[in-house]
Design a protein around this motif. Structure first.
Motif, PDB file in Angstrom:
ATOM      1  N   ALA A 121       0.803  -1.050   0.022  1.00 23.61           N
ATOM      2  CA  ALA A 121       0.013  -0.009   0.042  1.00 23.61           C
ATOM      3  C   ALA A 121       0.774   1.327  -0.061  1.00 23.61           C
ATOM      4  O   ALA A 121       0.396   2.072  -0.700  1.00 23.61           O
ATOM      5  CB  ALA A 121      -0.953   0.005   1.431  1.00 23.61           C
ATOM      6  N   ILE A 122       1.859   1.146   0.718  1.00 24.96           N
ATOM      7  CA  ILE A 122       2.703   2.335   0.887  1.00 24.96           C
ATOM      8  C   ILE A 122       3.430   2.680  -0.382  1.00 24.96           C
ATOM      9  O   ILE A 122       3.605   3.967  -1.076  1.00 24.96           O
ATOM     10  CB  ILE A 122       3.963   2.327   1.848  1.00 24.96           C
ATOM     11  N   ARG A 123       4.045   1.485  -1.235  1.00 19.79           N
ATOM     12  CA  ARG A 123       4.743   1.588  -2.438  1.00 19.79           C
ATOM     13  C   ARG A 123       3.598   2.183  -3.363  1.00 19.79           C
ATOM     14  O   ARG A 123       4.127   2.892  -4.350  1.00 19.79           O
ATOM     15  CB  ARG A 123       5.345   0.114  -2.806  1.00 19.79           C
ATOM     16  N   ASN A 124       2.457   1.699  -3.623  1.00 23.68           N
ATOM     17  CA  ASN A 124       1.458   2.152  -4.413  1.00 23.68           C
ATOM     18  C   ASN A 124       1.059   3.654  -4.362  1.00 23.68           C
ATOM     19  O   ASN A 124       1.216   4.511  -5.131  1.00 23.68           O
ATOM     20  CB  ASN A 124       0.309   1.446  -4.269  1.00 23.68           C
ATOM     21  N   ALA A 125       1.217   4.098  -3.176  1.00 20.41           N
ATOM     22  CA  ALA A 125       0.993   5.555  -2.850  1.00 20.41           C
ATOM     23  C   ALA A 125       1.968   6.269  -3.427  1.00 20.41           C
ATOM     24  O   ALA A 125       1.895   7.453  -3.917  1.00 20.41           O
ATOM     25  CB  ALA A 125       0.775   5.778  -1.345  1.00 20.41           C
ATOM     26  N   LEU A 126       3.208   5.665  -3.043  1.00 21.43           N
ATOM     27  CA  LEU A 126       4.517   6.485  -3.475  1.00 21.43           C
ATOM     28  C   LEU A 126       4.508   6.570  -5.071  1.00 21.43           C
ATOM     29  O   LEU A 126       4.881   7.637  -5.548  1.00 21.43           O
ATOM     30  CB  LEU A 126       5.771   6.057  -2.792  1.00 21.43           C
ATOM     31  N   VAL A 127       4.515   5.267  -5.738  1.00 23.67           N
ATOM     32  CA  VAL A 127       4.317   5.346  -7.268  1.00 23.67           C
ATOM     33  C   VAL A 127       3.487   6.332  -7.542  1.00 23.67           C
ATOM     34  O   VAL A 127       3.818   7.147  -8.673  1.00 23.67           O
ATOM     35  CB  VAL A 127       4.119   3.992  -7.709  1.00 23.67           C
ATOM     36  N   MET A 128       2.335   6.357  -7.311  1.00 22.32           N
ATOM     37  CA  MET A 128       1.326   7.265  -7.857  1.00 22.32           C
ATOM     38  C   MET A 128       1.553   8.716  -7.514  1.00 22.32           C
ATOM     39  O   MET A 128       1.364   9.505  -8.693  1.00 22.32           O
ATOM     40  CB  MET A 128      -0.129   7.076  -7.266  1.00 22.32           C
ATOM     41  N   LEU A 129       2.073   9.054  -6.672  1.00 16.86           N
ATOM     42  CA  LEU A 129       2.851  10.521  -6.444  1.00 16.86           C
ATOM     43  C   LEU A 129       3.816  10.526  -7.156  1.00 16.86           C
ATOM     44  O   LEU A 129       3.885  11.815  -7.917  1.00 16.86           O
ATOM     45  CB  LEU A 129       3.236  10.292  -4.782  1.00 16.86           C
ATOM     46  N   GLU A 145      11.842  19.471  -2.294  1.00 16.20           N
ATOM     47  CA  GLU A 145      11.281  19.531  -1.105  1.00 16.20           C
ATOM     48  C   GLU A 145       9.933  19.069  -0.877  1.00 16.20           C
ATOM     49  O   GLU A 145       9.498  18.491  -0.008  1.00 16.20           O
ATOM     50  CB  GLU A 145      11.857  20.709  -0.339  1.00 16.20           C
ATOM     51  N   ALA A 146       9.170  19.895  -1.924  1.00 15.98           N
ATOM     52  CA  ALA A 146       7.452  19.586  -1.749  1.00 15.98           C
ATOM     53  C   ALA A 146       7.299  18.315  -2.063  1.00 15.98           C
ATOM     54  O   ALA A 146       6.465  17.696  -1.170  1.00 15.98           O
ATOM     55  CB  ALA A 146       7.038  20.376  -2.734  1.00 15.98           C
ATOM     56  N   LEU A 147       8.077  17.593  -2.863  1.00 15.15           N
ATOM     57  CA  LEU A 147       7.792  16.032  -3.119  1.00 15.15           C
ATOM     58  C   LEU A 147       8.116  15.122  -1.979  1.00 15.15           C
ATOM     59  O   LEU A 147       7.480  14.377  -1.556  1.00 15.15           O
ATOM     60  CB  LEU A 147       8.618  15.537  -4.324  1.00 15.15           C
ATOM     61  N   ARG A 148       9.188  15.504  -1.056  1.00 15.15           N
ATOM     62  CA  ARG A 148       9.587  14.990   0.135  1.00 15.15           C
ATOM     63  C   ARG A 148       8.525  15.059   1.148  1.00 15.15           C
ATOM     64  O   ARG A 148       8.329  13.914   1.706  1.00 15.15           O
ATOM     65  CB  ARG A 148      10.949  15.485   0.485  1.00 15.15           C
ATOM     66  N   GLU A 149       8.071  16.289   1.091  1.00 16.89           N
ATOM     67  CA  GLU A 149       6.797  16.630   2.097  1.00 16.89           C
ATOM     68  C   GLU A 149       5.630  15.810   1.780  1.00 16.89           C
ATOM     69  O   GLU A 149       4.837  15.022   2.463  1.00 16.89           O
ATOM     70  CB  GLU A 149       6.837  17.870   2.139  1.00 16.89           C
ATOM     71  N   GLN A 150       5.433  15.928   0.485  1.00 17.19           N
ATOM     72  CA  GLN A 150       3.940  14.862  -0.126  1.00 17.19           C
ATOM     73  C   GLN A 150       4.336  13.644   0.203  1.00 17.19           C
ATOM     74  O   GLN A 150       3.234  12.820   0.580  1.00 17.19           O
ATOM     75  CB  GLN A 150       4.020  15.336  -1.631  1.00 17.19           C
ATOM     76  N   ALA A 151       5.516  12.870   0.221  1.00 22.10           N
ATOM     77  CA  ALA A 151       5.614  11.396   0.213  1.00 22.10           C
ATOM     78  C   ALA A 151       5.618  11.317   1.921  1.00 22.10           C
ATOM     79  O   ALA A 151       4.915  10.204   2.111  1.00 22.10           O
ATOM     80  CB  ALA A 151       7.090  11.184  -0.288  1.00 22.10           C
ATOM     81  N   LEU A 152       5.857  11.923   2.526  1.00 20.05           N
ATOM     82  CA  LEU A 152       5.763  11.946   4.004  1.00 20.05           C
ATOM     83  C   LEU A 152       4.223  11.910   4.534  1.00 20.05           C
ATOM     84  O   LEU A 152       3.872  11.061   5.139  1.00 20.05           O
ATOM     85  CB  LEU A 152       6.730  13.163   5.023  1.00 20.05           C
ATOM     86  N   VAL A 153       3.567  12.912   3.959  1.00 28.52           N
ATOM     87  CA  VAL A 153       2.149  12.609   4.300  1.00 28.52           C
ATOM     88  C   VAL A 153       1.427  11.382   3.583  1.00 28.52           C
ATOM     89  O   VAL A 153       0.700  10.859   4.336  1.00 28.52           O
ATOM     90  CB  VAL A 153       1.529  14.185   3.531  1.00 28.52           C
ATOM     91  N   LYS A 154       1.926  11.051   2.641  1.00 24.31           N
ATOM     92  CA  LYS A 154       1.020   9.803   1.745  1.00 24.31           C
ATOM     93  C   LYS A 154       1.438   8.679   2.773  1.00 24.31           C
ATOM     94  O   LYS A 154       0.686   7.809   3.165  1.00 24.31           O
ATOM     95  CB  LYS A 154       1.787   9.594   0.296  1.00 24.31           C
ATOM     96  N   ILE A 155       2.684   8.360   3.119  1.00 27.71           N
ATOM     97  CA  ILE A 155       3.053   7.398   4.026  1.00 27.71           C
ATOM     98  C   ILE A 155       2.452   7.495   5.175  1.00 27.71           C
ATOM     99  O   ILE A 155       2.028   6.423   5.911  1.00 27.71           O
ATOM    100  CB  ILE A 155       4.553   7.226   4.125  1.00 27.71           C
ATOM    101  N   GLN A 156       2.399   8.497   5.958  1.00 20.83           N
ATOM    102  CA  GLN A 156       1.725   8.653   7.228  1.00 20.83           C
ATOM    103  C   GLN A 156       0.259   8.391   7.347  1.00 20.83           C
ATOM    104  O   GLN A 156      -0.385   8.085   8.069  1.00 20.83           O
ATOM    105  CB  GLN A 156       1.983  10.238   7.831  1.00 20.83           C
ATOM    106  N   GLU A 157      -0.344   8.819   6.015  1.00 20.87           N
ATOM    107  CA  GLU A 157      -1.906   8.559   5.933  1.00 20.87           C
ATOM    108  C   GLU A 157      -1.847   7.122   5.813  1.00 20.87           C
ATOM    109  O   GLU A 157      -3.038   6.419   6.197  1.00 20.87           O
ATOM    110  CB  GLU A 157      -2.370   9.211   4.431  1.00 20.87           C
ATOM    111  N   VAL A 158      -1.284   6.405   5.112  1.00 19.48           N
ATOM    112  CA  VAL A 158      -1.378   4.758   5.049  1.00 19.48           C
ATOM    113  C   VAL A 158      -1.249   4.336   6.324  1.00 19.48           C
ATOM    114  O   VAL A 158      -1.836   3.412   6.794  1.00 19.48           O
ATOM    115  CB  VAL A 158      -0.252   4.026   4.220  1.00 19.48           C
TER     116      VAL A 158
END
Length: 179
Positions: A121-129, A145-158
């Motif tokens: 689920a984490i890898r799917n969210a990151l690939v889509m991002l 930096e914005a991408l890094r922050e978005q990836a953090l949010v996606k993983i934390q959501e999962v």
């Protein structure tokens, strides 16, 4: 002759009306006022610094007491997401590729088990991002930096959905190649 030298030393009423004598007296008064103002400023700065120094010592003591009451921070655990992410996206009709290696910073060893369990689920969210990014944006440090922050949010959501807490503190890019 003796009378002339005696009169030259003592100012008379006629000398007081002389503009040069009046100007000298005004300069002396001005210098005295300036020195007095500077002295008062110096004293007020000294008193202020003394008072602020005492209050900063008190606040430092309060900070030390507060940090003693808080639990100590757990040591950092770095969790690499391998294999590296490779995604393609379109840019002005051309295919572009992005390869990114990510490492997660976390403090709770129990979260590593949750990461292993929910990795699809984490890898799917990151690939889509990652695949939804713009090539021009990712060329700038701000875009990365914005991408890094978005990836953090996606993983934390999962993780929030699956284990009830965000679990990780940071996402770190350890390799980032665009072509």
């Amino acid at each position: 002759m003796a009378k002339e030298t005696k009169n030259a030393q003592q100012p008379t009423a006629a000398d007081a009306a002389d503009p040069q004598v009046v100007a000298k007296q005004k300069r002396k008064k001005l210098i005295i006022i300036i020195v007095a103002v500077l002295l008062l400023l110096g004293v007020s700065v000294g008193v202020t610094m003394t008072l602020l120094g005492a209050s900063s010592d008190e606040s430092a003591a309060e900070t030390d007491a507060a940090s003693e009451a808080e639990p100590t921070k757990q040591p950092a655990i770095y969790y690499p997401l391998s294999p590296a992410f490779v995604v393609n996206f379109e840019d002005r009709g051309r295919s572009r590729f992005l390869q990114a290696e990510l490492t997660l910073l976390l403090r709770d060893a129990k979260v590593t088990q949750a990461l292993d369990t929910h990795m699809p689920a984490i890898r799917n969210a990151l690939v889509m991002l990652l695949s939804g990014q713009s090539f021009e944006t990712l060329q700038t440090p701000e875009g990365k930096e914005a991408l890094r922050e978005q990836a953090l949010v996606k993983i934390q959501e999962v993780l929030q959905q699956e284990i009830g807490k965000p679990g990780i503190e940071q996402v770190l890019f350890v390799n980032f190649v665009m072509q």
